[in-house]
Structure formats: C-alpha cells, structure tokens
Design an enzyme around this catalytic site. Sequence first.
Site, PDB file in Angstrom:
ATOM      1  N   GLY A  13       0.770  -1.232   0.000  1.00  0.00           N
ATOM      2  CA  GLY A  13       0.000   0.000   0.000  1.00  0.00           C
ATOM      3  C   GLY A  13       0.811   1.297   0.000  1.00  0.00           C
ATOM      4  O   GLY A  13       1.798   1.441  -0.715  1.00  0.00           O
ATOM      5  N   ARG A  34       5.999  -6.439   9.178  1.00  0.00           N
ATOM      6  CA  ARG A  34       6.120  -7.761   9.819  1.00  0.00           C
ATOM      7  C   ARG A  34       6.430  -8.851   8.811  1.00  0.00           C
ATOM      8  O   ARG A  34       6.952  -9.894   9.172  1.00  0.00           O
ATOM      9  CB  ARG A  34       4.810  -8.111  10.541  1.00  0.00           C
ATOM     10  CG  ARG A  34       4.535  -7.284  11.773  1.00  0.00           C
ATOM     11  CD  ARG A  34       3.098  -7.424  12.218  1.00  0.00           C
ATOM     12  NE  ARG A  34       2.195  -7.000  11.141  1.00  0.00           N
ATOM     13  CZ  ARG A  34       0.882  -7.080  11.182  1.00  0.00           C
ATOM     14  NH1 ARG A  34       0.288  -7.590  12.251  1.00  0.00           N
ATOM     15  NH2 ARG A  34       0.137  -6.663  10.171  1.00  0.00           N
ATOM     16  N   TYR A 153     -11.710   2.516  15.075  1.00  0.00           N
ATOM     17  CA  TYR A 153     -10.735   2.951  14.062  1.00  0.00           C
ATOM     18  C   TYR A 153     -10.720   4.479  14.012  1.00  0.00           C
ATOM     19  O   TYR A 153      -9.646   5.103  14.009  1.00  0.00           O
ATOM     20  CB  TYR A 153     -11.074   2.364  12.688  1.00  0.00           C
ATOM     21  CG  TYR A 153     -10.111   2.818  11.611  1.00  0.00           C
ATOM     22  CD1 TYR A 153      -8.773   2.407  11.625  1.00  0.00           C
ATOM     23  CD2 TYR A 153     -10.515   3.689  10.583  1.00  0.00           C
ATOM     24  CE1 TYR A 153      -7.872   2.842  10.665  1.00  0.00           C
ATOM     25  CE2 TYR A 153      -9.618   4.130   9.622  1.00  0.00           C
ATOM     26  CZ  TYR A 153      -8.301   3.702   9.664  1.00  0.00           C
ATOM     27  OH  TYR A 153      -7.402   4.139   8.717  1.00  0.00           O
ATOM     28  N   THR A 188      -5.824  -0.258  -1.394  1.00  0.00           N
ATOM     29  CA  THR A 188      -4.600  -0.958  -0.958  1.00  0.00           C
ATOM     30  C   THR A 188      -5.079  -2.291  -0.370  1.00  0.00           C
ATOM     31  O   THR A 188      -6.192  -2.728  -0.657  1.00  0.00           O
ATOM     32  CB  THR A 188      -3.888  -0.140   0.143  1.00  0.00           C
ATOM     33  OG1 THR A 188      -4.802  -0.017   1.244  1.00  0.00           O
ATOM     34  CG2 THR A 188      -3.491   1.248  -0.336  1.00  0.00           C
TER      35      THR A 188
HETATM   36  P1  NDP Z   1      -2.051  -1.767   3.762  1.00  0.00           P
HETATM   37  O1  NDP Z   1      -2.792  -2.823   4.513  1.00  0.00           O
HETATM   38  O2  NDP Z   1      -1.810  -1.981   2.313  1.00  0.00           O
HETATM   39  O3  NDP Z   1      -0.650  -1.461   4.473  1.00  0.00           O
HETATM   40  C1  NDP Z   1      -0.532  -1.419   5.873  1.00  0.00           C
HETATM   41  C2  NDP Z   1       0.944  -1.514   6.241  1.00  0.00           C
HETATM   42  O4  NDP Z   1       1.039  -1.427   7.673  1.00  0.00           O
HETATM   43  C3  NDP Z   1       1.554  -2.840   5.827  1.00  0.00           C
HETATM   44  O5  NDP Z   1       2.847  -2.625   5.316  1.00  0.00           O
HETATM   45  C4  NDP Z   1       1.638  -3.623   7.134  1.00  0.00           C
HETATM   46  O6  NDP Z   1       2.774  -4.470   7.134  1.00  0.00           O
HETATM   47  C5  NDP Z   1       1.844  -2.481   8.149  1.00  0.00           C
HETATM   48  N1  NDP Z   1       1.438  -2.906   9.483  1.00  0.00           N
HETATM   49  C6  NDP Z   1       0.194  -3.178   9.926  1.00  0.00           C
HETATM   50  N2  NDP Z   1       0.233  -3.588  11.203  1.00  0.00           N
HETATM   51  C7  NDP Z   1       1.552  -3.558  11.579  1.00  0.00           C
HETATM   52  C8  NDP Z   1       2.235  -3.870  12.766  1.00  0.00           C
HETATM   53  N3  NDP Z   1       1.587  -4.301  13.863  1.00  0.00           N
HETATM   54  N4  NDP Z   1       3.580  -3.744  12.805  1.00  0.00           N
HETATM   55  C9  NDP Z   1       4.253  -3.311  11.704  1.00  0.00           C
HETATM   56  N5  NDP Z   1       3.661  -2.997  10.547  1.00  0.00           N
HETATM   57  C10 NDP Z   1       2.319  -3.124  10.482  1.00  0.00           C
HETATM   58  O7  NDP Z   1      -2.889  -0.430   3.997  1.00  0.00           O
HETATM   59  P2  NDP Z   1      -2.605   1.104   3.611  1.00  0.00           P
HETATM   60  O8  NDP Z   1      -1.385   1.259   2.820  1.00  0.00           O
HETATM   61  O9  NDP Z   1      -3.884   1.624   3.079  1.00  0.00           O
HETATM   62  O10 NDP Z   1      -2.417   1.702   5.079  1.00  0.00           O
HETATM   63  C11 NDP Z   1      -1.340   2.522   5.448  1.00  0.00           C
HETATM   64  C12 NDP Z   1      -1.827   3.563   6.439  1.00  0.00           C
HETATM   65  O11 NDP Z   1      -2.752   4.412   5.776  1.00  0.00           O
HETATM   66  C13 NDP Z   1      -2.555   2.999   7.657  1.00  0.00           C
HETATM   67  O12 NDP Z   1      -2.148   3.715   8.798  1.00  0.00           O
HETATM   68  C14 NDP Z   1      -4.025   3.265   7.340  1.00  0.00           C
HETATM   69  O13 NDP Z   1      -4.798   3.377   8.493  1.00  0.00           O
HETATM   70  C15 NDP Z   1      -3.893   4.572   6.587  1.00  0.00           C
HETATM   71  N6  NDP Z   1      -5.034   4.936   5.747  1.00  0.00           N
HETATM   72  C16 NDP Z   1      -5.438   4.113   4.730  1.00  0.00           C
HETATM   73  C17 NDP Z   1      -6.507   4.496   3.926  1.00  0.00           C
HETATM   74  C18 NDP Z   1      -7.050   3.631   2.841  1.00  0.00           C
HETATM   75  O14 NDP Z   1      -8.175   3.880   2.381  1.00  0.00           O
HETATM   76  N7  NDP Z   1      -6.329   2.632   2.358  1.00  0.00           N
HETATM   77  C19 NDP Z   1      -7.172   5.792   4.128  1.00  0.00           C
HETATM   78  C20 NDP Z   1      -6.651   6.558   5.222  1.00  0.00           C
HETATM   79  C21 NDP Z   1      -5.612   6.152   5.976  1.00  0.00           C
HETATM   80  P3  NDP Z   1       2.836  -5.978   7.681  1.00  0.00           P
HETATM   81  O15 NDP Z   1       1.464  -6.563   7.524  1.00  0.00           O
HETATM   82  O16 NDP Z   1       3.889  -6.619   6.836  1.00  0.00           O
HETATM   83  O17 NDP Z   1       3.255  -5.808   9.094  1.00  0.00           O
HETATM   84  C1  8X3 Z   2      -9.323   4.685   5.829  1.00  0.00           C
HETATM   85  C2  8X3 Z   2     -10.440   5.448   5.247  1.00  0.00           C
HETATM   86  O1  8X3 Z   2     -12.938   5.940   5.375  1.00  0.00           O
HETATM   87  O2  8X3 Z   2     -12.238   3.620   5.646  1.00  0.00           O
HETATM   88  O3  8X3 Z   2      -8.712   5.374   6.868  1.00  0.00           O
HETATM   89  O4  8X3 Z   2     -11.902   5.188   7.392  1.00  0.00           O
HETATM   90  S1  8X3 Z   2     -11.939   5.019   5.964  1.00  0.00           S
END
Ligand code: NDP
Ligand code: 8X3
Length: 254
Positions: A13, A34, A153, A188
Amino acid sequence: MRKTVLITGATSGIGEAAAAKFAESSDRLIITGRRKERLEELASHLTATWGTEVLPLCFDVRDRQEVEKQLGGLPPEWSQIDILINNAGLAVGLSHIDEGDTDDWDRMIDTNVKGLLYVTRVIAPKMVSRGSGHIFNIASIAGKEVYENGSVYCASKHAVDALSKAMRIDLLKHGIKVTNIAPGMVETEFSLVRFKGDEDRAAAVYSGLEPLRSEDIAGVIHYCAGLPDHVCINDLVITPKAQANATNTLRKTK
Ligand code: NDP
Ligand code: 8X3
C-alpha cells in the site's frame, strides 16, 4: 540532497509506494513491516531498479521492546534519520460499539496509536539532537470525522490527528516539521485487512468509483518533503474526486 527516510509499514500500500517514490529520488531507505519476505523483496527491487541503499527491518510496531531494540540500535550510518513516515496501521472489523470485537479494538489501538508512539519516541530524540527532521503521520479522514461502525478505528485516527498537532508544538523549538496526512479511500490491502481476507467485501468498498492509488498519497508526501526548509504543510485531507467526506461518495451504477 540525499535523505535517510524511515517508513513503517512498507510491505504494501501507501508505505510501499512511498518507498518507491523516495527511492526514485535517490534517497536512502529504512523500510519496516512484519512480513519479512515482502520486505526483502522490496529492498532488492528498489536497489536493483534505482540503486537505492535500503535497510529492511522486520518487527511489529506493537512490540515496544522490539521497536526500541531495532530502531534504538541502528548502525551509525543509518541512525541519522531525516524523514520519519509513521504509516503502519490498520482497521480491523466494522461494527457497532455494542457488538465490537475487543481483540480487534486492541489491534487497532495498539498499532495505530501505541505503535506510532513507540516509533516516534525512539526517532524524535535523534532529530532533536540534530535540530532538524520531518515527521509524517498517516492519519485518515477517519481522524477528522466519524462514521457508523467505525468508532474505534476513527478514535485511533483522531488520536493520530491530535498527536500530529501536539508533536508540532513540542518539536517546534527543535526545528522539526510535522505533517499530518489524512487520506480518504485509497485502494490498498486496507479493506482486505479490515474484512479479514473477505475479497468480495473489500472490493465492494471501491466499486463504482475511482479510488485514490497508493502512488497518489506517496506523491503528496514526497512533494511535502521536498519543500524548502522554512515551509511546513501541517495537515492535508486527500480524497478521490468521487468522495466528498467520510460518508458521501458518488458511485456509478451499472
Ligand atoms: P495496507 O494494509 O496496504 O498497508 C498497511 C501496512 O502497515 C503494511 O505494510 C503492514 O505491514 C503495516 N502494518 C500493519 N500492522 C503492523 C504492525 N503491527 N507492525 C508493523 N507494521 C504493520 O494499507 P494502507 O497502505 O492503506 O495503510 C497505510 C496507512 O494508511 C494505515 O495507517 C491506514 O490506516 C492509513 N489509511 C489508509 C486508507 C485507505 O483507504 N487505504 C485511508 C486513510 C488512511 P505488515 O502486515 O507486513 O506488518
Ligand atoms: C481509511 C479510510 O474511510 O475507511 O482510513 O476510514 S476510511
């Protein structure tokens, strides 16, 4: 000038896209997550494509001792971090407050809030001692608004939003910039994680509209990081054109 960039959650992502974006501009990268195999594959790919120096570190941000060990014990050539991107995070489940799974709540709070704090607690003092640095906190539109079934969340991302504001005050005198990034819908692995592997439910989140791509957010982070030193973008809400806020979207019907 070449910078050292630490990105948490770079195995997929937004984090992965940010790693590629900074690699493209010849910065040095510390990438974490991880999933060891993915981390190592990404490191090899970035080095093979852009000649980037990459240090992959496999750990869970919820494990405070491991965070302190891995990031506190960085080799000297990697310890001067210019940019920290606090990105690791997740949503787990979607339910009313009276029905939520408390293990899911723990995972979200421990990762999104406590994990971000553990990482920041190790890296911020290094920036303070040098009198410079830039911290990006990947919050969410869920840190600006709340929506039905999203209580915990949303609460965790409101905490990130508050921490960004508070960090900016505390780190002001040390010359450290703090940028809060609040994305809307980005396609993502986020929804797949939220729905615990249910691909149909995850796909439905993005059906009928064009969501943001991870590269869109990575590009914005990279832009903010490249601004002149005296300029700090404090806070950005970024949505796809088809999303007005956390709850109103425009979807094409078939
Ligand atoms: P993904 O699930 O694609 O990526 C999440 C990343 O976080 C992965 O690399 C995962 O790695 C890592 N991660 C999760 N838990 C842990 C942990 N306990 N320790 C270390 N690494 C961790 O999602 P996104 O790229 O979308 O998310 C990235 C950020 O963006 C998050 O904080 C999410 O809340 C935020 N976000 C996402 C949105 C969306 O719509 N996608 C919108 C708004 C915010 P691994 O599993 O290998 O540990
Ligand atoms: C991720 C976007 O709208 O699912 O942070 O909360 S939403």
